[in-house]
Motif scaffolding. Structure first.
Motif, PDB file in Angstrom:
ATOM      1  N   UNK A   1      23.236   4.435  -0.908  1.00 57.90           N
ATOM      2  CA  UNK A   1      22.522   4.558  -2.169  1.00 57.90           C
ATOM      3  C   UNK A   1      21.310   5.450  -1.975  1.00 57.90           C
ATOM      4  N   UNK A   2      20.783   5.947  -3.063  1.00 58.75           N
ATOM      5  CA  UNK A   2      19.594   6.780  -3.011  1.00 58.75           C
ATOM      6  C   UNK A   2      18.374   6.004  -3.450  1.00 58.75           C
ATOM      7  N   UNK A   3      17.251   6.658  -3.366  1.00 60.58           N
ATOM      8  CA  UNK A   3      15.991   6.054  -3.768  1.00 60.58           C
ATOM      9  C   UNK A   3      15.328   6.977  -4.781  1.00 60.58           C
ATOM     10  N   UNK A   4      14.845   6.412  -5.868  1.00 59.62           N
ATOM     11  CA  UNK A   4      14.122   7.178  -6.867  1.00 59.62           C
ATOM     12  C   UNK A   4      12.639   6.886  -6.690  1.00 59.62           C
ATOM     13  N   UNK A   5      11.853   7.935  -6.561  1.00 57.85           N
ATOM     14  CA  UNK A   5      10.418   7.748  -6.397  1.00 57.85           C
ATOM     15  C   UNK A   5       9.703   8.092  -7.697  1.00 57.85           C
ATOM     16  N   UNK A   6       8.747   7.263  -8.057  1.00 63.06           N
ATOM     17  CA  UNK A   6       7.970   7.471  -9.280  1.00 63.06           C
ATOM     18  C   UNK A   6       6.494   7.266  -8.962  1.00 63.06           C
TER      19      UNK A   6
ATOM     20  N   UNK B   1       0.830  -1.204   0.000  1.00 64.91           N
ATOM     21  CA  UNK B   1       0.000   0.000   0.000  1.00 64.91           C
ATOM     22  C   UNK B   1       0.869   1.261   0.000  1.00 64.91           C
ATOM     23  N   UNK B   2       0.421   2.277  -0.705  1.00 66.22           N
ATOM     24  CA  UNK B   2       1.141   3.551  -0.743  1.00 66.22           C
ATOM     25  C   UNK B   2       1.119   4.195   0.636  1.00 66.22           C
ATOM     26  N   UNK B   3       2.218   4.860   0.994  1.00 70.40           N
ATOM     27  CA  UNK B   3       2.284   5.530   2.287  1.00 70.40           C
ATOM     28  C   UNK B   3       3.263   6.684   2.233  1.00 70.40           C
ATOM     29  N   UNK B   4       3.082   7.633   3.127  1.00 71.55           N
ATOM     30  CA  UNK B   4       4.063   8.698   3.342  1.00 71.55           C
ATOM     31  C   UNK B   4       4.511   8.699   4.805  1.00 71.55           C
TER      32      UNK B   4
END
Length: 108
Positions: free
Chosen positions: A31-36, A2-5
Protein backbone atom coordinates in the motif's frame (compact mmCIF):
# COMPACT_ATOMS: atom_id res chain seq x y z
CA UNK A 1 3.24 12.39 17.47
CA UNK A 2 5.88 14.95 16.58
CA UNK A 3 6.48 15.84 12.93
CA UNK A 4 9.64 14.38 11.43
CA UNK A 5 11.46 13.80 8.16
CA UNK A 6 13.82 11.23 9.70
CA UNK A 7 13.51 7.95 7.79
CA UNK A 8 14.55 5.86 10.79
CA UNK A 9 11.66 7.22 12.85
CA UNK A 10 9.20 6.81 9.96
CA UNK A 11 10.25 3.17 9.45
CA UNK A 12 9.85 2.43 13.17
CA UNK A 13 6.36 3.97 13.11
CA UNK A 14 5.40 1.95 10.02
CA UNK A 15 6.66 -1.28 11.62
CA UNK A 16 4.71 -0.55 14.82
CA UNK A 17 1.56 0.10 12.78
CA UNK A 18 2.02 -3.09 10.77
CA UNK A 19 2.49 -5.12 13.96
CA UNK A 20 -0.75 -3.72 15.38
CA UNK A 21 -2.73 -4.46 12.22
CA UNK A 22 -1.27 -7.89 11.39
CA UNK A 23 -3.63 -10.84 11.67
CA UNK A 24 -2.60 -14.39 10.80
CA UNK A 25 -4.59 -16.05 8.04
CA UNK A 26 -5.11 -12.90 5.93
CA UNK A 27 -3.43 -12.02 2.65
CA UNK A 28 -1.81 -8.59 2.54
CA UNK A 29 -0.89 -6.31 -0.32
CA UNK A 30 1.51 -3.40 -0.63
CA UNK A 31 0.00 0.00 0.00
CA UNK A 32 1.02 3.61 -0.36
CA UNK A 33 1.01 6.50 2.03
CA UNK A 34 -0.67 9.85 1.43
CA UNK A 35 0.97 12.80 3.13
CA UNK A 36 -0.97 15.93 4.03
CA UNK A 37 -0.29 19.13 5.94
CA UNK A 38 3.39 19.13 5.04
CA UNK A 39 5.44 21.96 6.53
CA UNK A 40 9.12 22.84 6.62
CA UNK A 41 10.89 21.26 9.59
CA UNK A 42 11.85 24.65 11.00
CA UNK A 43 8.14 25.56 11.14
CA UNK A 44 6.91 22.21 12.51
CA UNK A 45 5.83 22.21 16.16
CA UNK A 46 8.15 20.52 18.65
CA UNK A 47 7.07 18.09 21.36
CA UNK A 48 7.17 19.50 24.86
CA UNK A 49 8.30 16.17 26.39
CA UNK A 50 10.11 13.23 24.81
CA UNK A 51 10.73 14.87 21.46
CA UNK A 52 13.02 13.54 18.75
CA UNK A 53 16.64 14.62 18.45
CA UNK A 54 16.10 16.48 15.16
CA UNK A 55 19.70 17.62 14.86
CA UNK A 56 21.10 14.07 15.09
CA UNK A 57 18.49 12.80 12.65
CA UNK A 58 19.20 15.65 10.23
CA UNK A 59 22.92 14.79 10.18
CA UNK A 60 22.18 11.12 9.49
CA UNK A 61 19.65 11.90 6.74
CA UNK A 62 22.10 14.38 5.15
CA UNK A 63 24.78 11.68 5.11
CA UNK A 64 22.39 9.15 3.52
CA UNK A 65 21.26 11.71 0.92
CA UNK A 66 24.86 12.65 0.08
CA UNK A 67 25.87 9.00 -0.37
CA UNK A 68 22.86 8.31 -2.58
CA UNK A 69 23.54 11.45 -4.62
CA UNK A 70 27.14 10.36 -5.16
CA UNK A 71 26.65 6.62 -5.74
CA UNK A 72 23.10 6.50 -7.14
CA UNK A 73 19.60 6.23 -5.77
CA UNK A 74 19.22 3.36 -3.31
CA UNK A 75 22.96 2.82 -2.87
CA UNK A 76 22.50 3.32 0.88
CA UNK A 77 19.22 2.31 2.52
CA UNK A 78 18.02 1.35 5.94
CA UNK A 79 18.25 -2.38 6.61
CA UNK A 80 14.46 -2.71 6.78
CA UNK A 81 14.07 -1.09 3.36
CA UNK A 82 16.96 -2.85 1.63
CA UNK A 83 15.93 -6.48 2.07
CA UNK A 84 14.60 -8.04 -1.14
CA UNK A 85 11.15 -9.41 -0.53
CA UNK A 86 9.50 -12.14 -2.63
CA UNK A 87 6.60 -9.87 -3.60
CA UNK A 88 8.79 -7.12 -5.07
CA UNK A 89 8.38 -6.34 -8.74
CA UNK A 90 10.81 -8.24 -10.94
CA UNK A 91 12.05 -6.16 -13.85
CA UNK A 92 14.27 -8.62 -15.66
CA UNK A 93 11.36 -9.93 -17.79
CA UNK A 94 9.71 -6.56 -18.41
CA UNK A 95 9.00 -5.69 -22.04
CA UNK A 96 10.77 -2.68 -23.59
CA UNK A 97 9.26 0.73 -22.90
CA UNK A 98 9.37 2.19 -26.40
CA UNK A 99 6.95 5.02 -25.62
CA UNK A 100 8.65 6.28 -22.46
CA UNK A 101 12.40 5.62 -22.85
CA UNK A 102 14.51 6.62 -25.81
CA UNK A 103 17.08 4.01 -24.86
CA UNK A 104 14.49 1.25 -25.43
CA UNK A 105 13.74 2.28 -29.03
CA UNK A 106 14.85 -0.39 -31.51
CA UNK A 107 17.77 0.58 -33.73
CA UNK A 108 18.98 -0.78 -37.05
Amino acid sequence: MEATNDTTILVKAAEAGARQLWRDGYRYSKAGVVTVDLVAMDRAPRALFGGFDRERGARLMSALDAANARFGRGAVTLAAAGIKKPWETKFEKRSPRYTTRLSDLPSL
